[in-house]
Design a protein around this motif. Structure first.
Motif, mmCIF file in Angstrom:
data_model
loop_
_atom_site.group_PDB
_atom_site.id
_atom_site.type_symbol
_atom_site.label_atom_id
_atom_site.label_comp_id
_atom_site.label_asym_id
_atom_site.label_seq_id
_atom_site.Cartn_x
_atom_site.Cartn_y
_atom_site.Cartn_z
ATOM 1 N N HIS A 388 9.324 -3.035 -4.964
ATOM 2 C CA HIS A 388 8.141 -2.942 -4.108
ATOM 3 C C HIS A 388 6.866 -3.087 -4.924
ATOM 4 O O HIS A 388 5.944 -3.822 -4.545
ATOM 5 C CB HIS A 388 8.133 -1.605 -3.372
ATOM 6 N N THR A 389 6.800 -2.374 -6.052
ATOM 7 C CA THR A 389 5.597 -2.428 -6.886
ATOM 8 C C THR A 389 5.352 -3.847 -7.397
ATOM 9 O O THR A 389 4.206 -4.327 -7.404
ATOM 10 C CB THR A 389 5.725 -1.457 -8.073
ATOM 11 N N GLY A 390 6.417 -4.521 -7.804
ATOM 12 C CA GLY A 390 6.270 -5.885 -8.285
ATOM 13 C C GLY A 390 5.715 -6.819 -7.227
ATOM 14 O O GLY A 390 4.847 -7.658 -7.506
ATOM 15 N N LEU A 391 6.200 -6.668 -6.000
ATOM 16 C CA LEU A 391 5.731 -7.535 -4.927
ATOM 17 C C LEU A 391 4.301 -7.197 -4.519
ATOM 18 O O LEU A 391 3.469 -8.091 -4.284
ATOM 19 C CB LEU A 391 6.672 -7.424 -3.731
ATOM 20 N N LEU A 392 3.976 -5.913 -4.457
ATOM 21 C CA LEU A 392 2.604 -5.512 -4.129
ATOM 22 C C LEU A 392 1.628 -6.000 -5.192
ATOM 23 O O LEU A 392 0.526 -6.464 -4.876
ATOM 24 C CB LEU A 392 2.521 -3.999 -3.981
ATOM 25 N N ASP A 393 2.017 -5.910 -6.452
ATOM 26 C CA ASP A 393 1.155 -6.398 -7.530
ATOM 27 C C ASP A 393 0.951 -7.905 -7.424
ATOM 28 O O ASP A 393 -0.158 -8.416 -7.642
ATOM 29 C CB ASP A 393 1.760 -6.050 -8.893
ATOM 30 N N ALA A 394 2.025 -8.632 -7.099
ATOM 31 C CA ALA A 394 1.920 -10.089 -6.995
ATOM 32 C C ALA A 394 0.987 -10.509 -5.872
ATOM 33 O O ALA A 394 0.334 -11.562 -5.945
ATOM 34 C CB ALA A 394 3.308 -10.698 -6.784
ATOM 35 N N LEU A 395 0.906 -9.681 -4.809
ATOM 36 C CA LEU A 395 0.065 -10.019 -3.665
ATOM 37 C C LEU A 395 -1.318 -9.382 -3.740
ATOM 38 O O LEU A 395 -2.105 -9.500 -2.802
ATOM 39 C CB LEU A 395 0.762 -9.594 -2.368
ATOM 40 N N ALA A 396 -1.628 -8.740 -4.853
ATOM 41 C CA ALA A 396 -2.930 -8.088 -5.007
ATOM 42 C C ALA A 396 -4.113 -9.023 -4.765
ATOM 43 O O ALA A 396 -5.128 -8.598 -4.186
ATOM 44 C CB ALA A 396 -3.029 -7.439 -6.390
ATOM 45 N N PRO A 397 -4.056 -10.309 -5.163
ATOM 46 C CA PRO A 397 -5.206 -11.187 -4.898
ATOM 47 C C PRO A 397 -5.524 -11.369 -3.420
ATOM 48 O O PRO A 397 -6.644 -11.746 -3.068
ATOM 49 C CB PRO A 397 -4.781 -12.514 -5.539
ATOM 50 N N TRP A 398 -4.556 -11.107 -2.559
ATOM 51 C CA TRP A 398 -4.765 -11.283 -1.109
ATOM 52 C C TRP A 398 -4.927 -9.948 -0.384
ATOM 53 O O TRP A 398 -5.115 -9.927 0.827
ATOM 54 C CB TRP A 398 -3.588 -12.057 -0.514
ATOM 55 N N SER A 399 -4.845 -8.832 -1.109
ATOM 56 C CA SER A 399 -4.910 -7.517 -0.486
ATOM 57 C C SER A 399 -6.338 -7.167 -0.087
ATOM 58 O O SER A 399 -7.294 -7.483 -0.800
ATOM 59 C CB SER A 399 -4.376 -6.452 -1.447
ATOM 60 N N THR A 400 -6.486 -6.497 1.052
ATOM 61 C CA THR A 400 -7.790 -5.970 1.459
ATOM 62 C C THR A 400 -8.077 -4.621 0.812
ATOM 63 O O THR A 400 -9.183 -4.104 0.928
ATOM 64 C CB THR A 400 -7.853 -5.787 2.986
ATOM 65 N N GLY A 401 -7.065 -4.035 0.168
ATOM 66 C CA GLY A 401 -7.194 -2.695 -0.388
ATOM 67 C C GLY A 401 -6.862 -1.598 0.603
ATOM 68 O O GLY A 401 -6.829 -0.420 0.253
ATOM 69 N N GLY A 402 -6.608 -1.969 1.859
ATOM 70 C CA GLY A 402 -6.311 -0.986 2.890
ATOM 71 C C GLY A 402 -4.833 -0.879 3.184
ATOM 72 O O GLY A 402 -4.020 -1.706 2.751
ATOM 73 N N ARG A 403 -4.486 0.157 3.933
ATOM 74 C CA ARG A 403 -3.123 0.355 4.413
ATOM 75 C C ARG A 403 -3.176 0.869 5.843
ATOM 76 O O ARG A 403 -4.200 1.357 6.297
ATOM 77 C CB ARG A 403 -2.360 1.340 3.520
ATOM 78 N N PHE A 404 -2.043 0.768 6.522
ATOM 79 C CA PHE A 404 -1.946 1.189 7.920
ATOM 80 C C PHE A 404 -1.053 2.417 7.992
ATOM 81 O O PHE A 404 0.070 2.417 7.469
ATOM 82 C CB PHE A 404 -1.389 0.045 8.766
ATOM 83 N N LEU A 405 -1.542 3.471 8.633
ATOM 84 C CA LEU A 405 -0.906 4.778 8.566
ATOM 85 C C LEU A 405 0.546 4.772 9.052
ATOM 86 O O LEU A 405 1.411 5.410 8.443
ATOM 87 C CB LEU A 405 -1.726 5.791 9.378
ATOM 88 N N ASN A 406 0.842 4.085 10.138
ATOM 89 C CA ASN A 406 2.191 4.134 10.695
ATOM 90 C C ASN A 406 3.257 3.617 9.734
ATOM 91 O O ASN A 406 4.426 4.004 9.822
ATOM 92 C CB ASN A 406 2.280 3.333 11.988
ATOM 93 N N PHE A 407 2.883 2.704 8.832
ATOM 94 C CA PHE A 407 3.857 2.125 7.913
ATOM 95 C C PHE A 407 3.757 2.745 6.517
ATOM 96 O O PHE A 407 4.414 2.287 5.590
ATOM 97 C CB PHE A 407 3.654 0.612 7.822
ATOM 98 N N MET A 408 2.961 3.783 6.370
ATOM 99 C CA MET A 408 2.703 4.395 5.068
ATOM 100 C C MET A 408 3.694 5.535 4.849
ATOM 101 O O MET A 408 3.371 6.714 4.981
ATOM 102 C CB MET A 408 1.262 4.919 5.030
ATOM 103 N N ASN A 409 4.933 5.193 4.509
ATOM 104 C CA ASN A 409 5.983 6.195 4.437
ATOM 105 C C ASN A 409 6.743 6.193 3.119
ATOM 106 O O ASN A 409 7.831 6.743 3.025
ATOM 107 C CB ASN A 409 6.977 6.008 5.592
ATOM 108 N N GLY A 410 6.201 5.574 2.077
ATOM 109 C CA GLY A 410 6.843 5.566 0.779
ATOM 110 C C GLY A 410 6.565 6.823 -0.017
ATOM 111 O O GLY A 410 5.883 7.757 0.440
ATOM 112 N N ALA A 411 7.068 6.841 -1.250
ATOM 113 C CA ALA A 411 6.922 8.030 -2.095
ATOM 114 C C ALA A 411 5.468 8.345 -2.405
ATOM 115 O O ALA A 411 5.114 9.493 -2.659
ATOM 116 C CB ALA A 411 7.714 7.828 -3.388
ATOM 117 N N ASP A 412 4.597 7.324 -2.391
ATOM 118 C CA ASP A 412 3.187 7.537 -2.729
ATOM 119 C C ASP A 412 2.293 7.690 -1.503
ATOM 120 O O ASP A 412 1.065 7.691 -1.627
ATOM 121 C CB ASP A 412 2.669 6.352 -3.566
#
Length: 453
Positions: A388-412
């Protein structure tokens, strides 16, 4: 414990009780609360009794919804309130509304609304708990067309930290009403909600499934296509690791495949056919698109209902291009099961606009939601976290920096809550929290702490 049990209709269970484990276990079995007491609420008065008991003793309170509802943290003390027994729907066909109790699942609301020619803004999985989903925002099958489920809440019944049952709405405690719609269970335990229903009976919907070897072409075509479609078109694209089962066509069995999921409200199936023609031209291995009763719309994503041990992550993204597709595919082992699901849900449409009665749902400028889900074979989350971290890092150039609460269920998840809101809205939420829950009784969740004076 006995003092509380005398005031509660449902069960009050401690760790030594035989029914304790079953009562505290929800859909997510990798991360479970271990409270001092579990209260199986049957009515709002049970919730009031449980909250009053906990607040008087300085104990935290957690709420466990039905369906896929998952806690951000696994609490090890305090009081857990389960809402599964509070299950009821009342539809007002003339007003186009429904009153939904705390433990009701979306499939129950869908069935109740259908005879009136109406439908709720339910999720892709019909077995999701309606109230917890809505309080977190509610991104569903028809959201590009109508907006978030939280945008269509007319009123809420909520038990706050002082044990009071409040009836809130646009003209009754509007600050609390604003915060609850997007702030989830930080401000109290919602025992019922009144929601708008939509005049929808059928959609043009289903899925197109492609071999993984065509992933780059399908993803690229999908992104270019998605940039042209009207708000009536709701869709997502996902890489999914399919099981090695005889029920799966041989070319797809035991491997990843590409799924495009469609829910379109154009009305005329022929119009839907014309809209999806560029995707069909790619030659899917499986094609289930057609006119679909909304009661059967859960078949579009066909998500499992059984409890599971999973690790998940999410991010909100801006406009995507072929470079973003390559970033995804370069990070995915196409024959591996981690992540099990890599999904992009198209946003925009009505999601980009605040409703007439504003709420706390943030990040409305995002264009896509990325959802990563990995099944866990045991307790080791390492491989999933790494992928997951590898994929999130790879997509960082396209990230808005935000997250959506309903899908925010990981360890962090607990540390990421601020990213669900603008800075100004988060400040407002902490101020409202200080008014209604200054001791942060409701903290075993996606926590918004109270402002400190």
């Amino acid at each position: 414990m006995n003092q509380l049990a005398d005031h509660v209709t449902g069960p009050v269970l401690a760790p030594h009780d035989e029914r304790y484990d079953a009562e505290r276990t929800g859909w997510q079995i990798a991360r479970r609360h271990r409270p001092d007491l579990v209260v199986g609420a049957v009515r709002p008065a049970d919730v009031q009794a449980a909250v009053t008991y906990a607040s008087a003793r300085g104990l935290p309170v957690a709420v466990q919804g039905t369906g896929h509802a998952a806690a951000a943290v696994a609490g090890t003390s305090g009081v857990l309130i389960t809402t599964a027994r509070m299950s009821a729907v009342r539809v007002d066909a003339d007003a186009g509304t429904a009153r939904v109790a705390a433990g009701t699942r979306w499939d129950q609301v869908v069935r109740a609304a259908a005879p009136a020619g109406l439908a709720p803004l339910s999720g892709s999985a019909p077995h999701v708990g309606a109230v917890s989903y809505t309080l977190g925002g509610g991104l569903g099958l028809l959201s590009r067309t109508f907006g978030y489920a939280a945008d269509h809440v007319r009123g809420l019944d909520v038990v706050t930290a002082d044990g009071r049952l409040r009836h809130v709405g646009p003209d009754r405690e509007p600050d609390l009403f604003w915060a609850l719609r997007g702030g989830r269970d930080n401000f109290g335990v919602v025992t019922a909600m009144e929601i708008d229903l939509m005049p929808v009976t059928t959609v043009y919907g289903g899925a197109l499934v492609f071999p993984v070897e065509t992933a780059a072409d399908v993803f690229g075509t999908y992104l270019r296509w998605a940039a042209t479609v009207p708000d009536a078109m709701n869709s997502s694209i996902a890489l999914i690791a399919l099981p090695n089962s005889p029920a799966i066509p041989a070319p797809l069995r035991g491997r990843r495949s590409v799924h495009v999921r469609i829910a379109c409200t154009v009305g005329d199936p022929a119009a839907g056919e014309r809209l999806v023609a560029p995707l069909r031209a790619l030659g899917p291995s499986i094609d289930t698109l057609g006119a679909l009763a909304y009661q059967d719309a859960g078949s579009i994503h066909d998500e499992p209902a059984e409890p599971a041990a999973v690790e998940s992550d999410t991010a909100l993204l801006g406009d995507l291009d072929d470079h973003a597709v390559r970033a995804i595919l370069d990070r995915i082992s196409l024959d591996a099961a981690v992540p099990h699901v890599v999904e992009l849900r198209q946003l925009g449409g009505r999601l980009a606009h605040q409703p007439a009665v504003a709420n706390a749902v943030g990040n409305r400028d995002a264009r896509y939601l990325l959802n990563l889900v990995s099944r866990l074979a045991g307790t080791d989350t390492g491989p999933a976290r790494s992928a997951h971290t590898g994929l999130l890092d790879a997509l960082a150039p396209w990230s808005t920096g935000g997250r959506f609460l309903n899908f925010m269920n990981g360890a962090d998840a607990a540390s990421q809550v601020r990213s669900a809101y603008s800075a100004a809205d988060h400040r407002r939420l902490t101020g409202i929290k200080a008014v209604h829950d200054p001791q942060n009784v409701f903290r075993l969740n996606h926590n918004i702490p109270p402002t400190q004076n």
